[in-house]
Design a protein around this motif. Structure first.
Motif, PDB file in Angstrom:
ATOM      1  N   ALA A  94       4.259  34.263 -10.968  1.00 41.46           N
ATOM      2  CA  ALA A  94       3.761  35.584 -10.583  1.00 41.46           C
ATOM      3  C   ALA A  94       4.283  35.975  -9.207  1.00 41.46           C
ATOM      4  N   ALA A  95       4.294  35.009  -8.278  1.00 40.11           N
ATOM      5  CA  ALA A  95       4.771  35.281  -6.920  1.00 40.11           C
ATOM      6  C   ALA A  95       6.240  35.688  -6.925  1.00 40.11           C
ATOM      7  N   LEU A  96       7.039  34.993  -7.708  1.00 40.17           N
ATOM      8  CA  LEU A  96       8.474  35.295  -7.768  1.00 40.17           C
ATOM      9  C   LEU A  96       8.728  36.675  -8.383  1.00 40.17           C
ATOM     10  N   VAL A  97       7.991  36.983  -9.442  1.00 43.64           N
ATOM     11  CA  VAL A  97       8.155  38.294 -10.088  1.00 43.64           C
ATOM     12  C   VAL A  97       7.792  39.411  -9.116  1.00 43.64           C
ATOM     13  N   LEU A  98       6.663  39.260  -8.422  1.00 47.20           N
ATOM     14  CA  LEU A  98       6.237  40.292  -7.477  1.00 47.20           C
ATOM     15  C   LEU A  98       7.228  40.434  -6.320  1.00 47.20           C
ATOM     16  N   TYR A  99       7.785  39.309  -5.874  1.00 44.92           N
ATOM     17  CA  TYR A  99       8.716  39.349  -4.743  1.00 44.92           C
ATOM     18  C   TYR A  99      10.028  40.037  -5.125  1.00 44.92           C
ATOM     19  N   PHE A 100      10.576  39.665  -6.272  1.00 43.62           N
ATOM     20  CA  PHE A 100      11.898  40.185  -6.645  1.00 43.62           C
ATOM     21  C   PHE A 100      11.843  41.584  -7.258  1.00 43.62           C
ATOM     22  N   THR A 101      10.641  42.054  -7.596  1.00 46.16           N
ATOM     23  CA  THR A 101      10.525  43.422  -8.119  1.00 46.16           C
ATOM     24  C   THR A 101       9.949  44.383  -7.081  1.00 46.16           C
ATOM     25  N   ALA A 102       9.707  43.885  -5.868  1.00 49.54           N
ATOM     26  CA  ALA A 102       9.165  44.753  -4.811  1.00 49.54           C
ATOM     27  C   ALA A 102      10.150  45.878  -4.501  1.00 49.54           C
ATOM     28  N   GLN A 103       9.624  47.082  -4.363  1.00 49.09           N
ATOM     29  CA  GLN A 103      10.476  48.254  -4.156  1.00 49.09           C
ATOM     30  C   GLN A 103      10.450  48.772  -2.725  1.00 49.09           C
ATOM     31  N   THR A 104       9.427  48.393  -1.961  1.00 52.75           N
ATOM     32  CA  THR A 104       9.314  48.837  -0.572  1.00 52.75           C
ATOM     33  C   THR A 104       8.986  47.646   0.326  1.00 52.75           C
ATOM     34  N   PRO A 105       9.336  47.690   1.605  1.00 53.19           N
ATOM     35  CA  PRO A 105       9.031  46.578   2.524  1.00 53.19           C
ATOM     36  C   PRO A 105       7.533  46.299   2.623  1.00 53.19           C
ATOM     37  N   GLY A 106       6.716  47.341   2.492  1.00 50.97           N
ATOM     38  CA  GLY A 106       5.272  47.164   2.606  1.00 50.97           C
ATOM     39  C   GLY A 106       4.673  46.289   1.526  1.00 50.97           C
ATOM     40  N   GLU A 107       5.387  46.155   0.414  1.00 50.45           N
ATOM     41  CA  GLU A 107       4.865  45.361  -0.700  1.00 50.45           C
ATOM     42  C   GLU A 107       4.925  43.863  -0.424  1.00 50.45           C
ATOM     43  N   THR A 108       5.682  43.461   0.580  1.00 54.13           N
ATOM     44  CA  THR A 108       5.788  42.033   0.912  1.00 54.13           C
ATOM     45  C   THR A 108       5.403  41.750   2.367  1.00 54.13           C
ATOM     46  N   ALA A 109       4.668  42.676   2.979  1.00 54.02           N
ATOM     47  CA  ALA A 109       4.225  42.490   4.371  1.00 54.02           C
ATOM     48  C   ALA A 109       2.745  42.128   4.395  1.00 54.02           C
ATOM     49  N   LEU A 110       2.343  41.351   5.377  1.00 49.50           N
ATOM     50  CA  LEU A 110       0.947  40.977   5.541  1.00 49.50           C
ATOM     51  C   LEU A 110       0.229  42.037   6.368  1.00 49.50           C
ATOM     52  N   ILE A 111      -0.813  42.603   5.811  1.00 55.56           N
ATOM     53  CA  ILE A 111      -1.584  43.636   6.487  1.00 55.56           C
ATOM     54  C   ILE A 111      -2.813  43.005   7.130  1.00 55.56           C
ATOM     55  N   VAL A 112      -3.000  43.272   8.406  1.00 51.14           N
ATOM     56  CA  VAL A 112      -4.148  42.726   9.136  1.00 51.14           C
ATOM     57  C   VAL A 112      -5.228  43.795   9.220  1.00 51.14           C
ATOM     58  N   PRO A 113      -6.403  43.561   8.620  1.00 57.27           N
ATOM     59  CA  PRO A 113      -7.459  44.572   8.664  1.00 57.27           C
ATOM     60  C   PRO A 113      -7.952  44.814  10.088  1.00 57.27           C
ATOM     61  N   PHE A 114      -8.482  46.010  10.315  1.00 50.57           N
ATOM     62  CA  PHE A 114      -9.012  46.471  11.602  1.00 50.57           C
ATOM     63  C   PHE A 114      -7.914  46.795  12.617  1.00 50.57           C
ATOM     64  N   LEU A 115      -6.661  46.448  12.314  1.00 51.93           N
ATOM     65  CA  LEU A 115      -5.549  46.732  13.229  1.00 51.93           C
ATOM     66  C   LEU A 115      -4.504  47.552  12.466  1.00 51.93           C
ATOM     67  N   LYS A 116      -4.511  48.861  12.657  1.00 46.39           N
ATOM     68  CA  LYS A 116      -3.692  49.744  11.827  1.00 46.39           C
ATOM     69  C   LYS A 116      -2.198  49.613  12.101  1.00 46.39           C
ATOM     70  N   ASP A 117      -1.832  49.135  13.270  1.00 45.03           N
ATOM     71  CA  ASP A 117      -0.411  49.063  13.613  1.00 45.03           C
ATOM     72  C   ASP A 117       0.192  47.688  13.372  1.00 45.03           C
ATOM     73  N   ILE A 118      -0.618  46.739  12.874  1.00 49.98           N
ATOM     74  CA  ILE A 118      -0.134  45.374  12.665  1.00 49.98           C
ATOM     75  C   ILE A 118       0.272  45.177  11.211  1.00 49.98           C
ATOM     76  N   SER A 119       1.542  44.956  10.989  1.00 55.12           N
ATOM     77  CA  SER A 119       2.072  44.657   9.663  1.00 55.12           C
ATOM     78  C   SER A 119       3.158  43.605   9.833  1.00 55.12           C
ATOM     79  N   ILE A 120       2.941  42.436   9.276  1.00 59.37           N
ATOM     80  CA  ILE A 120       3.842  41.305   9.503  1.00 59.37           C
ATOM     81  C   ILE A 120       4.766  41.121   8.300  1.00 59.37           C
ATOM     82  N   PRO A 121       6.082  41.387   8.451  1.00 62.29           N
ATOM     83  CA  PRO A 121       7.025  41.153   7.345  1.00 62.29           C
ATOM     84  C   PRO A 121       7.069  39.660   7.010  1.00 62.29           C
ATOM     85  N   LEU A 122       6.873  39.331   5.755  1.00 66.13           N
ATOM     86  CA  LEU A 122       6.803  37.929   5.363  1.00 66.13           C
ATOM     87  C   LEU A 122       8.105  37.395   4.798  1.00 66.13           C
ATOM     88  N   GLY A 123       8.935  38.276   4.262  1.00 64.94           N
ATOM     89  CA  GLY A 123      10.160  37.800   3.621  1.00 64.94           C
ATOM     90  C   GLY A 123       9.824  36.856   2.487  1.00 64.94           C
TER      91      GLY A 123
END
Length: 360
Positions: A144-173
């Motif tokens: 499931a992880a591989l399918v989601l990673y290789f079919t991601a269409q935008t950078p946001g789909e593979t970034a870690l979102i930190v709640p309560f901090l709107k400007d924090i988005s960590i690209p995970l690659g």
């Protein structure tokens, strides 16, 4: 399936266009799964009882549990059937997220089915050996992880979102694959550990699943996503139908699983529902929020880890029994009190999780 029919019938009557709305199909998803559960429940319970597919109870646990021996188990199949039928009826079957989440749910359910079958039908107390159970969980979780990673269409789909901090988005690659694997497999096992009392696991699952459905709807709507500073994931809104089906099926199952339970979920339900929550959370990029809302699952898992580690390192137990719900039972709490208090805690944690939408 019914969406395709409604689209075809629009040429004859424009009113069928109402089925294009996600919210309406989400509501119908809840109601369809609920009706299916309530209708199939008595039939499944009778079948399981006739086949003598009953729960075996540990003699070293709370004495009040001895009366549960023989209660039909593998009732999670009822939940999976209701979710599957409702999702296939109301979801857009061309949506990849619907198929990914549904397949992960059913595959993890298959692992639980084999484990339960060996325990209650073949009378093999070991069930599916732990190493094989973990192996197949890893295979399906990693796939499931591989399918989601290789079919991601935008950078946001593979970034870690930190709640309560709107400007924090960590690209995970590629780290996204590892995180997804851990979330899916970890949540699956956490729900399974929590499923030890009547209704204890299913209502928190329903509450968290419903909240994730809200996140899915908002993340799939470009205007809401921009306004709330959450990742916009095209097409993920369709998961509100799956989450709605999970809520309906869970409530229908709770009708029969509430104290004193007429049927137990078994591994077939617990492993599948945990994997479903983990997969939806990953898709909507809310893994940390899942950790918050599923706090009961987290505490149950940590109690087992702490108990095992303490006993191996010091020879002493921290809790009277793990998972922690048994600890409170052995302290003298009646089973319904433990269940309801855990439910209340989950309601609070889900509200905190939903608050992260605005507190950014």
């Amino acid at each position: 399936m019914l969406l395709l029919l409604a689209e075809y019938l629009q040429q004859y009557y424009k009113g069928f266009a109402v089925f294009q709305y996600l919210t309406l199909r989400g509501i119908f998803g809840v109601l369809t799964a609920l009706v299916m559960s309530l209708w199939l429940g008595p039939k499944m319970i009778r079948t399981l009882r006739n086949l003598q597919i009953g729960q075996s109870v540990r003699t070293d646990g709370p004495q009040s549990h001895l009366s549960k021996s023989g209660t039909p188990t593998m009732g999670g199949a009822l939940i999976l059937a209701s979710i599957t039928i409702s999702t296939l009826l109301w979801a857009d079957l061309s949506n990849r997220y619907v198929w990914i989440v549904l397949l992960v749910t059913l595959l993890f359910g298959a692992i639980g089915w084999v484990d339960d079958y060996r325990k209650v039908v073949e009378k093999n107390s070991r069930g599916l050996p732990g190493r094989w159970k973990y192996f197949w969980q890893s295979v399906f979780g990693l796939a499931a992880a591989l399918v989601l990673y290789f079919t991601a269409q935008t950078p946001g789909e593979t970034a870690l979102i930190v709640p309560f901090l709107k400007d924090i988005s960590i690209p995970l690659g590629a780290g996204f694959i590892v995180l997804t694997y851990l979330v899916i497999v970890g949540t699956s096992n956490a729900v399974n550990l929590t499923d030890g009392l009547d209704g204890l696991a299913i209502l928190p699952t329903v509450l968290v699943g419903g909240a994730l459905g809200i996140f899915a709807y908002l993340s799939g709507h470009v205007s809401f996503a921009q306004y709330l500073f959450i990742p916009y994931v095209p097409g993920v809104g369709e998961l509100i139908i799956f989450c709605g089906a999970l809520v309906g099926a869970g409530l229908g199952f709770l009708w029969f699983n509430t104290y004193p339970a007429q049927v137990f979920m078994g591994d077939v339900g617990a492993l599948a529902l945990g994997a479903a929550l983990g997969t939806v959370a990953v898709v909507v990029r809310q893994e940390i929020v899942l950790f918050i809302m599923g706090g009961v699952f987290v505490v149950e898992t940590l109690s087992v880890v702490i108990q095992v580690a303490s006993f191996k390192l010091t020879g002493k137990r921290v809790f009277r029994m793990a998972p922690i719900h048994h600890h409170f039972e052995l302290k003298g709490w009646p089973e319904p009190r433990v269940i309801v208090r855990f439910w209340i805690i989950t309601v609070v944690l889900v509200l905190v999780g939903l608050a992260t939408l605005k507190l950014r």
